[in-house]
Design a protein around this motif. Sequence first.
Motif, PDB file in Angstrom:
ATOM      1  N   GLN A 104      90.673  32.139  51.298  1.00 56.58           N
ATOM      2  CA  GLN A 104      91.936  32.318  50.596  1.00 56.58           C
ATOM      3  C   GLN A 104      92.561  33.704  50.824  1.00 56.58           C
ATOM      4  OE1 GLN A 104      92.173  30.699  46.538  1.00 56.58           O
ATOM      5  NE2 GLN A 104      90.051  30.038  46.777  1.00 56.58           N
ATOM      6  N   GLU A 105      92.037  34.450  51.767  1.00 58.32           N
ATOM      7  CA  GLU A 105      92.628  35.769  52.071  1.00 58.32           C
ATOM      8  C   GLU A 105      93.710  35.585  53.133  1.00 58.32           C
ATOM      9  OE1 GLU A 105      93.891  38.658  51.580  1.00 58.32           O
ATOM     10  OE2 GLU A 105      92.002  39.568  50.958  1.00 58.32           O
ATOM     11  N   ALA A 131      90.883  38.667  48.034  1.00 56.60           N
ATOM     12  CA  ALA A 131      90.569  37.237  47.876  1.00 56.60           C
ATOM     13  C   ALA A 131      89.912  37.007  46.514  1.00 56.60           C
ATOM     14  CB  ALA A 131      89.631  36.798  48.999  1.00 56.60           C
TER      15      ALA A 131
END
Lengths: 404, 404
Positions: free
Chosen positions: A59-60, B395
Motif C-alpha cells: 500500500q505504499e 504505509a
Amino acid sequence: MMLEGKVVVAQGGGPTAVINQSLVGVVLESRKFNQITKVYGAINGVSGIINEDFLDLTQETTHNLEQVAITPSSALFSTREKPDEAYCKEIFHVFKAHDVRYFFYIGGNDSADTVRIVNQQAEQSDYEFRAIHIPKTIDNDLLMNDHTPGYGSAARFVAQAFIGLNLDNRALPGVHIGVVMGRNAGFLTAASSIAGKYPDDGPHLIYLPERPFIMDNFLHDVNETYQKYGRCLIAVSEGIQDENGIPIITKLINQEIDAHGNMQLSGTGALGDLLTQQIKQKLNIQRVRSDTLGYLQRSFMGCVSDVDQHEAREVGEKAAQFAIWHNIDGSITINRTGDYSVDYKMAPLLEVAAKTKLMPDNFINERGNNVTEAFRYYLNPLLGSNMPTASMLRAPLASKILKR
Amino acid sequence: MMLEGKVVVAQGGGPTAVINQSLVGVVLESRKFNQITKVYGAINGVSGIINEDFLDLTQETTHNLEQVAITPSSALFSTREKPDEAYCKEIFHVFKAHDVRYFFYIGGNDSADTVRIVNQQAEQSDYEFRAIHIPKTIDNDLLMNDHTPGYGSAARFVAQAFIGLNLDNRALPGVHIGVVMGRNAGFLTAASSIAGKYPDDGPHLIYLPERPFIMDNFLHDVNETYQKYGRCLIAVSEGIQDENGIPIITKLINQEIDAHGNMQLSGTGALGDLLTQQIKQKLNIQRVRSDTLGYLQRSFMGCVSDVDQHEAREVGEKAAQFAIWHNIDGSITINRTGDYSVDYKMAPLLEVAAKTKLMPDNFINERGNNVTEAFRYYLNPLLGSNMPTASMLRAPLASKILKR
C-alpha cells in the motif's frame, strides 16, 4: 512451480547511504508478480518479525518509495539482535502464520547467518519457502563479493573528507589523524588514499586492521613524514590491533560489548585522542588534532556514489527475480566482470554467512602503513561519477626585496 | 585619484569551503585595473608577508583560479598568528618596500583587527594605502553582517550531517550527541535544527554557548525526550559554558591555549565522550554515542551552498572595487535587503575588528535547549539550492495474527 504467498523484507545491522535502494528494489520488483499476495516490511529487522510489526508496503506509493530510495539509513529501521536457533524458530512460526513464502534480509554477514538458519528450519519442516540474503555493509567485508552495496558511498564520503582534511592540514600544518570505521577490514580506511592528487598530498600514512599496529613504528613513521613535509595526515582504522590481535582502543577504556560479542569502537573519540596524546608526548609536536569520522560515514545525507546507488537497487531487484521466478535461495553477490561492469549471482548462504573478507595482501604496502595502486584501481569505479578533486595555485614565487 | 601599485591578498584563521571564492574574486577583479602593477598572494597569511613569501598571482591562469575557487580550505594557506603593533610595523615595512598599495585580508574578527592596525600605521606615516578586510568565518560571528561567507556551506554540512544522524538514531534508537564547532556563537550548532522534517525528528535538543549549560537540566531534558520518543538526538556546541562562563570541556582536561589566548576545543572527542558518560551513569541508558563533527565542517570537499559560494565571490570582487575604484578602506559587510537578496557595504574596521556577534535572543527558545522558527527562517536561504531532505515510509501497519 508458482509459489504463492507473502513477501517479508527487513533491514539489519548498521545503516548505509543506499540500503533503501535495495529495499525499494525488492518491493517494486515483488509487486510485479501475481503470486505475491502482499509485500510486508518488518520494522526493526528480525525483532519486527517476531513481534509481527509489519508495514504493508503493498500500500505504499511508488513515488514515496522512490523518495525513500534516495534517503540514507534504514527506512524499516534496524536491529543489533543476532537470532539464535530458538529466535529463528519464532521467526519461522510467524512466517507460517502469515503465509510468508519469501524472506529478503538486507544486511551484513550476521544477517546472512540469520537467513541461513531460518531457511534450514523451513527445509526441516517441509515448508516451501525462499530466503534470500541481500548484501549491505560499508565495511565491504563480505566473501564472494567483489564489493558490497553501501561501501562505494561510504568510501566516497571518506575520500571527500580526506580531500578536505588534506587541504586543511596544508593550510594550518601539524599532525592530523582521521579515524575511520572498520572493525576487521580496512577497506573503508583505505578509501582515504583517493584524497592524494598532488605529490605531497596526504593521507601520508594509512593504518589498517589487517596489519599489526606497533606504536613505536607508528611514531617513527609520523616523525619521518613530519620532518619531510612539515605536516602529516594519517588515516587510522578504528579497528587497529596490536601483534596479539588486541584492539588498540581496549588499552584505554572499558568498552561496551554488543549483542554479537563485538566491542564498541564507534561513537567515541577515544582512539583519536589516545594517538594524539602519544604524538604530543613522544614526538614533541605541538599541533596535533584528530577527527573521528563516526556515524556520518554511513548516514550523511547527500554524499552518495551513483554506481553504488544503482547496484544497491539492482541487488534488490535481482533478489526478487531469483526467488520468485527461479525459486532459488542464497545470497546475492556482486561480481566484477569488466572495467567497469558487474554481474549478479546467487551464492550459497554458507559461503557468506558469519565470515569476514579482509583486504588482500596486494592492496597493502610492504611496511603496512599505506595502500597500493592496485587498491586505488579497484576502488576508483565504485566512487561513482563526478568525484570532486582539489586544485592548488601554481603561480611562481615573487622575488624578495628585503630578504634576498 | 589613481593609486598605482601592487595588491597583496592573504587568508587568515580557519579555512572555509568558500574562502577561495573570495580570493579569486579579489584576484580576477584586481587584474582588470591598469593601475595594479601586480597581484601578490601572501603564503600563510601575515607570516608570509613579513617573510616576503608571495605568489605572483598575476601569472596564474584564470582557468586554474576557477578550479581553486571551488576547492575548500585556504589556497594561500593560513596562520594562527595574531600580529601585535611591532608585527604590523614589519608588515608595513614590507609593503612599502614592494610598493604595495592595496591589502586585502580574508578572515574573521582577528584578521579585521590586523587590517585595522596596519592601516593605522599607513595613515601615521602618510603612505597612501588601502587596507580592506573581507569577512570569512563558519562561526557567523562578525558584527555588522547579516551573515558571513563560509557559514552557509558549513551550516549545510551540519544540517546534512544531522539529517543522517536523525535517520541513524531512528533506525538504531538510543541517545546520540553531535558536537558542533563554535566557540562563542551558536549559529553553526543551531543549523542542526534544519534536520527536523517529520514531527518526531531530531535534533530534539540543541545547546548553544549563548546560554549557560547546566548539567542537571541537560540530563533532565535528555531523559524526558528519551521517555517520549524512545530515542534522543542532541546537538551541542563545542563552546558550551557553565553559569560562570567556564567552558564545560575545561572541566575535563588540560587544554592547549593558542596564540590568541583561545583554548583548543576542536580536534578532540573529549566533550562528546564526557556527556556520553554522564548520560550512561546518571540516566542508565545503554546505547549512548557521540560524534564530533570536527574539521569536516569547514573543509569537507563537495558539500557547499551555492548562495554562499556566490556571495563569497562577490565580497572579494566588491572589496577590489571599493578599494581600487572608490579609494575606501574598511570591512566589507553582507546586508540582507529582501527575501532573499543581499547588498554589500563598507563598514569601519573598528566596528568589526576583535568583536563577536552572538545569536540574538529571538533565535533561542525560552528554556535555552532549542532554536526558534525565526532562526530557521533566517538560515533557510543561506543553505543554497537543492538542499536534500529525508523521506520515510508511510504505509499502514499490517494486522497481527498471533499477537492480536
